[in-house]
Write a protein that holds these residues in place. Structure first.
Motif, PDB file in Angstrom:
ATOM      1  N   GLU A 274       0.822  -1.210   0.000  1.00  0.00           N
ATOM      2  CA  GLU A 274       0.000   0.000   0.000  1.00  0.00           C
ATOM      3  C   GLU A 274       0.860   1.266   0.000  1.00  0.00           C
ATOM      4  OE1 GLU A 274      -2.804  -0.068   3.146  1.00  0.00           O
ATOM      5  OE2 GLU A 274      -3.818  -1.902   2.453  1.00  0.00           O
ATOM      6  N   VAL A 275       2.041   1.175   0.577  1.00  0.00           N
ATOM      7  CA  VAL A 275       2.934   2.332   0.642  1.00  0.00           C
ATOM      8  C   VAL A 275       3.767   2.444  -0.625  1.00  0.00           C
ATOM      9  CG1 VAL A 275       4.911   3.323   1.868  1.00  0.00           C
ATOM     10  CG2 VAL A 275       3.019   2.280   3.146  1.00  0.00           C
ATOM     11  N   GLY A 276       4.157   1.299  -1.193  1.00  0.00           N
ATOM     12  CA  GLY A 276       5.071   1.295  -2.323  1.00  0.00           C
ATOM     13  C   GLY A 276       6.510   1.254  -1.848  1.00  0.00           C
ATOM     14  N   ASP A 277       7.423   1.606  -2.724  1.00  0.00           N
ATOM     15  CA  ASP A 277       8.855   1.535  -2.440  1.00  0.00           C
ATOM     16  C   ASP A 277       9.224   2.570  -1.379  1.00  0.00           C
ATOM     17  OD1 ASP A 277      11.616   1.473  -2.500  1.00  0.00           O
ATOM     18  OD2 ASP A 277      11.728   1.205  -4.666  1.00  0.00           O
ATOM     19  N   ILE A 278       9.605   2.114  -0.184  1.00  0.00           N
ATOM     20  CA  ILE A 278       9.926   3.039   0.899  1.00  0.00           C
ATOM     21  C   ILE A 278      11.145   3.889   0.562  1.00  0.00           C
ATOM     22  CG2 ILE A 278      11.464   1.483   2.188  1.00  0.00           C
ATOM     23  CD1 ILE A 278      10.075   2.528   4.758  1.00  0.00           C
ATOM     24  N   LYS A 279      11.971   3.411  -0.346  1.00  0.00           N
ATOM     25  CA  LYS A 279      13.130   4.195  -0.753  1.00  0.00           C
ATOM     26  C   LYS A 279      12.691   5.516  -1.382  1.00  0.00           C
ATOM     27  CE  LYS A 279      16.654   5.478  -3.484  1.00  0.00           C
ATOM     28  NZ  LYS A 279      16.586   6.501  -4.545  1.00  0.00           N
ATOM     29  N   VAL A 280      11.516   5.542  -2.018  1.00  0.00           N
ATOM     30  CA  VAL A 280      11.017   6.783  -2.603  1.00  0.00           C
ATOM     31  C   VAL A 280      10.668   7.784  -1.504  1.00  0.00           C
ATOM     32  CG1 VAL A 280       9.256   7.779  -4.121  1.00  0.00           C
ATOM     33  CG2 VAL A 280      10.184   5.516  -4.614  1.00  0.00           C
ATOM     34  N   ILE A 281      10.160   7.296  -0.379  1.00  0.00           N
ATOM     35  CA  ILE A 281       9.910   8.179   0.769  1.00  0.00           C
ATOM     36  C   ILE A 281      11.238   8.680   1.331  1.00  0.00           C
ATOM     37  CG2 ILE A 281       8.986   8.280   3.114  1.00  0.00           C
ATOM     38  CD1 ILE A 281       6.892   6.254   2.319  1.00  0.00           C
ATOM     39  N   TRP A 282      12.212   7.794   1.428  1.00  0.00           N
ATOM     40  CA  TRP A 282      13.495   8.160   2.017  1.00  0.00           C
ATOM     41  C   TRP A 282      14.289   9.167   1.197  1.00  0.00           C
ATOM     42  CZ3 TRP A 282      15.298   2.458   3.183  1.00  0.00           C
ATOM     43  CH2 TRP A 282      14.655   2.004   4.345  1.00  0.00           C
ATOM     44  N   GLU A 283      14.035   9.244  -0.101  1.00  0.00           N
ATOM     45  CA  GLU A 283      14.938   9.965  -0.999  1.00  0.00           C
ATOM     46  C   GLU A 283      15.172  11.417  -0.557  1.00  0.00           C
ATOM     47  OE1 GLU A 283      17.704  10.555  -3.697  1.00  0.00           O
ATOM     48  OE2 GLU A 283      16.746   8.616  -3.371  1.00  0.00           O
ATOM     49  N   LEU A 284      14.118  12.173  -0.303  1.00  0.00           N
ATOM     50  CA  LEU A 284      14.307  13.570   0.104  1.00  0.00           C
ATOM     51  C   LEU A 284      15.015  13.672   1.452  1.00  0.00           C
ATOM     52  CD1 LEU A 284      11.069  15.492  -0.934  1.00  0.00           C
ATOM     53  CD2 LEU A 284      13.425  16.076  -1.545  1.00  0.00           C
ATOM     54  N   SER A 285      14.802  12.668   2.296  1.00  0.00           N
ATOM     55  CA  SER A 285      15.436  12.689   3.616  1.00  0.00           C
ATOM     56  C   SER A 285      16.872  12.201   3.578  1.00  0.00           C
ATOM     57  CB  SER A 285      14.604  11.861   4.608  1.00  0.00           C
ATOM     58  OG  SER A 285      13.369  12.509   4.853  1.00  0.00           O
ATOM     59  N   ARG A 286      17.353  11.812   2.407  1.00  0.00           N
ATOM     60  CA  ARG A 286      18.792  11.587   2.255  1.00  0.00           C
ATOM     61  C   ARG A 286      19.546  12.910   2.197  1.00  0.00           C
ATOM     62  NH1 ARG A 286      19.748   6.348  -1.779  1.00  0.00           N
ATOM     63  NH2 ARG A 286      19.129   4.796  -0.229  1.00  0.00           N
ATOM     64  N   MET A 287      18.790  13.987   2.064  1.00  0.00           N
ATOM     65  CA  MET A 287      19.298  15.359   2.206  1.00  0.00           C
ATOM     66  C   MET A 287      20.395  15.714   1.209  1.00  0.00           C
ATOM     67  SD  MET A 287      19.264  16.166   6.285  1.00  0.00           S
ATOM     68  CE  MET A 287      17.724  16.125   7.236  1.00  0.00           C
ATOM     69  N   ALA A 288      20.285  15.244  -0.033  1.00  0.00           N
ATOM     70  CA  ALA A 288      21.233  15.700  -1.050  1.00  0.00           C
ATOM     71  C   ALA A 288      21.122  17.200  -1.261  1.00  0.00           C
ATOM     72  CB  ALA A 288      20.973  14.955  -2.362  1.00  0.00           C
ATOM     73  N   TRP A 289      19.974  17.776  -0.891  1.00  0.00           N
ATOM     74  CA  TRP A 289      19.779  19.219  -1.025  1.00  0.00           C
ATOM     75  C   TRP A 289      20.607  20.016  -0.023  1.00  0.00           C
ATOM     76  CZ3 TRP A 289      17.597  20.516   3.668  1.00  0.00           C
ATOM     77  CH2 TRP A 289      16.856  19.521   4.328  1.00  0.00           C
ATOM     78  N   VAL A 290      21.061  19.387   1.061  1.00  0.00           N
ATOM     79  CA  VAL A 290      21.828  20.118   2.073  1.00  0.00           C
ATOM     80  C   VAL A 290      23.156  20.612   1.501  1.00  0.00           C
ATOM     81  CG1 VAL A 290      23.065  19.883   4.259  1.00  0.00           C
ATOM     82  CG2 VAL A 290      20.691  19.140   4.095  1.00  0.00           C
ATOM     83  N   PRO A 291      24.051  19.724   0.979  1.00  0.00           N
ATOM     84  CA  PRO A 291      25.289  20.257   0.409  1.00  0.00           C
ATOM     85  C   PRO A 291      25.056  21.077  -0.857  1.00  0.00           C
ATOM     86  CG  PRO A 291      25.147  17.879   0.080  1.00  0.00           C
ATOM     87  CD  PRO A 291      24.045  18.247   1.008  1.00  0.00           C
ATOM     88  N   ALA A 292      23.990  20.767  -1.621  1.00  0.00           N
ATOM     89  CA  ALA A 292      23.714  21.555  -2.825  1.00  0.00           C
ATOM     90  C   ALA A 292      23.403  23.006  -2.458  1.00  0.00           C
ATOM     91  CB  ALA A 292      22.549  20.932  -3.598  1.00  0.00           C
ATOM     92  N   LEU A 293      22.551  23.207  -1.442  1.00  0.00           N
ATOM     93  CA  LEU A 293      22.236  24.559  -0.996  1.00  0.00           C
ATOM     94  C   LEU A 293      23.439  25.215  -0.321  1.00  0.00           C
ATOM     95  CD1 LEU A 293      18.614  23.915   0.309  1.00  0.00           C
ATOM     96  CD2 LEU A 293      19.249  25.396  -1.615  1.00  0.00           C
ATOM     97  N   ALA A 294      24.219  24.418   0.406  1.00  0.00           N
ATOM     98  CA  ALA A 294      25.422  24.966   1.033  1.00  0.00           C
ATOM     99  C   ALA A 294      26.411  25.448  -0.023  1.00  0.00           C
ATOM    100  CB  ALA A 294      26.075  23.914   1.927  1.00  0.00           C
ATOM    101  N   ARG A 295      26.542  24.696  -1.099  1.00  0.00           N
ATOM    102  CA  ARG A 295      27.450  25.108  -2.177  1.00  0.00           C
ATOM    103  C   ARG A 295      26.953  26.393  -2.833  1.00  0.00           C
ATOM    104  NH1 ARG A 295      31.524  22.434  -4.687  1.00  0.00           N
ATOM    105  NH2 ARG A 295      31.004  20.479  -3.638  1.00  0.00           N
ATOM    106  N   ALA A 296      25.612  26.474  -3.003  1.00  0.00           N
ATOM    107  CA  ALA A 296      25.043  27.691  -3.582  1.00  0.00           C
ATOM    108  C   ALA A 296      25.281  28.887  -2.659  1.00  0.00           C
ATOM    109  CB  ALA A 296      23.560  27.495  -3.833  1.00  0.00           C
ATOM    110  N   ALA A 297      25.105  28.694  -1.345  1.00  0.00           N
ATOM    111  CA  ALA A 297      25.344  29.778  -0.389  1.00  0.00           C
ATOM    112  C   ALA A 297      26.805  30.199  -0.405  1.00  0.00           C
ATOM    113  CB  ALA A 297      24.926  29.337   1.007  1.00  0.00           C
ATOM    114  N   ARG A 298      27.693  29.226  -0.504  1.00  0.00           N
ATOM    115  CA  ARG A 298      29.126  29.523  -0.570  1.00  0.00           C
ATOM    116  C   ARG A 298      29.439  30.353  -1.810  1.00  0.00           C
ATOM    117  NH1 ARG A 298      34.077  26.794   1.015  1.00  0.00           N
ATOM    118  NH2 ARG A 298      35.708  27.132  -0.543  1.00  0.00           N
ATOM    119  N   GLY A 299      28.688  30.109  -2.887  1.00  0.00           N
ATOM    120  CA  GLY A 299      28.901  30.843  -4.129  1.00  0.00           C
ATOM    121  C   GLY A 299      28.239  32.207  -4.165  1.00  0.00           C
ATOM    122  N   GLY A 300      27.566  32.610  -3.096  1.00  0.00           N
ATOM    123  CA  GLY A 300      27.001  33.950  -3.029  1.00  0.00           C
ATOM    124  C   GLY A 300      25.494  34.034  -3.169  1.00  0.00           C
TER     125      GLY A 300
END
Length: 529
Positions: A34-60
């Protein structure tokens, strides 16, 4: 109220949730239709956006840091510690620690970490440490990831006063060195027999080494460094230097630990370049855009690059790579020290001038319908021979084969400009497959000898998704031609529709040449360009 941002607790494709925000993580099942692939739920919580946003902030980018902190606030509001789907897996927690550590390095906050980030990392270490024994028992990247996360947490200056910090640091170091010594063999093969999980391993080791150097911790053991160097060479041998792509071999859940700039997901050059500099002391590749993301971590390529990769034999782990001119061929040899996840014995992968002409199917999704799981992990998703109505090995479960194929008749030599490799195996039902491979600058020749089967044998060649047309006993597309010859008449010679998965949860069509025999035969396949 939490800041705006994504919903971190639901399947974005269906809206379904695994348990509730108040369900203890240990009460959430691994598989729920009923839930499907739990890895799809986990994906955003792997936080790949954290270093991506940090790199953007570092760049100004002045708004990137506000977005980063807002999303972290939202994640915390939606994920009460140790409740809900995102706390279920220790490795998922460890990936978050590694993403947060990257951001701290990128933003120059590793030495003087804000209290909120310090508490968040400690919270994750407290989730990882009690169950790391389960991760160790998996003999895969769970153990290396969780050990690295504990080492990083235990080494943070802001956690020096935490009563568990020294325990995390020493336990993390011990298990990281232990896992590398056990799971990476002397020729560099990792226990998962997967190009993408190999990158996950390398990124984990690279981040651990960057963190160790930053805080002047003692060097990792000689065995650790020796195996790390071998692991770098193994993946470098797989990379197409012009594109950064690698053969789509083994399981691939889309994971990528290090954000090293704007490289496309399947470009492995940044990760290999960083690991090569850290562990081998030299760049793996000449100057190029794959260097751009390294300087943010204080790594500057110096000195000449390693010579271009040539033939590479990692036979203990089941890999042989032949290179001639613009062509490279990978052969999967049935030699296993750890459980194989895919039935790919004697699979041949061919890349010419950056085009993956003969290709592996990938893995698609671990929670797919049973027929798709069987297809992507089974013999039908590989360039090899299928016997009768069964796979290459008996299947015991979703991720488990038994009666593993064993190598025989191994041989490798070079005669002039031609590299030659041969191997064979006999399966649990008595069918035998011997394969001889020759690679030159303008041709791949594969000779198959098949016997011992009851009713039929199907030779498959999974072709790049181009316009291929039949021409007698050949298929052709542009400058590529593939011909199949045998003194035994094939009962079927046709191009059928197949599937491949180049990215997790993605499946796309590709043509597959199937040549069927009803008796023992010697078959020659010749690919020219």
């Amino acid at each position: 109220m939490p800041a705006s941002g994504p919903d971190f607790t639901s399947n974005p494709l269906t809206g379904a949730r695994a348990g509730s925000a108040h369900t203890p993580w240990w009460d959430i099942p691994d598989f729920d239709q009923e839930v499907g692939d739990i890895k799809v739920i986990w994906e955003l919580s792997r936080m790949a956006w954290v270093p991506a946003l940090a790199r953007a902030a570092r760049g100004g980018n002045v708004s990137a840091l506000a977005t980063l902190n807002g999303w972290l606030d939202r994640w915390l509001a939606q994920n009460e510690p140790y409740f809900g789907a995102n706390w279920k897996c220790g490795q998922e927690a460890s990936v978050r620690v590694m993403q947060l550590a990257q951001a701290a390095l990128l933003l120059g906050q590793a030495e003087s970490t804000e209290a909120g980030l310090t508490d968040l990392i400690a919270m994750h270490a407290e989730r990882i440490e009690p169950t790391i024994g389960y991760a160790i028992g998996q003999d895969n990247n769970h153990g290396t990831s969780e050990a690295a996360a504990l080492f990083i947490a235990g080494t943070m200056p802001s956690l020096a006063g935490h009563d568990q910090a020294s325990k995390w640091r020493e336990k993390g170091r011990f298990w990281l060195e232990n896992r590398v010594a056990r799971l990476v063999d002397s020729q560099g093969t990792f226990s998962l027999y997967s190009t993408n999980y190999h990158r996950v391993l390398l990124d984990t080791l690279s981040l651990s080494e960057l963190w160790r150097r930053r805080f002047e911790q003692p060097a990792f053991s000689n065995r650790f460094q020796e195996r790390a160097r071998a692991a770098v060479e193994w993946l470098r041998a797989q990379v197409d230097v012009g594109t950064g792509d690698v053969p789509n071999v083994g399981n691939n859940d889309g994971a990528r630990i290090l954000d090293l700039g704007c490289a496309e997901y399947r470009d492995y050059r940044p990760s290999v370049q960083l690991a090569s500099i850290l562990f081998l002391g030299r760049p793996a590749f000449p100057l190029g855009p794959w260097n751009d993301g390294l300087t943010a971590f204080g790594v500057v390529p110096q000195g000449p690059a390693a010579p271009p990769p040539g033939d590479y034999m990692a036979l203990a782990g089941g890999f042989a790579i032949l290179r001639r001119g613009q062509a490279s061929a990978l052969i999967r040899v049935p030699s296993y020290s750890f459980r194989p996840a895919q039935a790919d014995a004697l699979h041949v992968d061919l890349t010419v001038a950056g085009l993956n002409v003969l290709r592996d199917g990938g893995s698609f999704s671990y929670m797919a319908e049973p027929d798709l799981v069987d297809y992507f992990s089974g013999v039908r998703s590989h360039n090899t021979v299928a016997f009768d109505y069964h796979d290459q090995m008996p299947r015991l479960g979703r991720f488990l084969f038994c009666d593993w194929n064993r190598i025989g008749g191994l041989n490798f030599d070079i005669i002039g400009p031609v590299a030659r490799f041969a191997a064979s195996y006999r399966d649990a039902w008595g069918a035998r497959h011997e394969r001889r491979v020759q690679l030159s600058n303008q041709a791949l020749v594969v000779e198959d000898c098949i016997s011992g089967f009851a009713d039929k044998a199907i030779l498959r060649w999974r072709l790049a998704p181009r316009d291929w047309h039949l021409d007698g006993r050949s298929v052709k597309s542009g400058r590529f031609a593939l011909a199949v010859l045998s003194e035994v008449e094939a009962v079927r010679f046709e191009v059928v529709a197949g599937l491949e998965s180049r990215h997790y949860f993605e499946k796309t069509p590709l043509p597959v040449l199937e040549v069927e025999f009803d008796r023992p035969a010697e078959i020659q396949t010749r690919v020219t360009w």
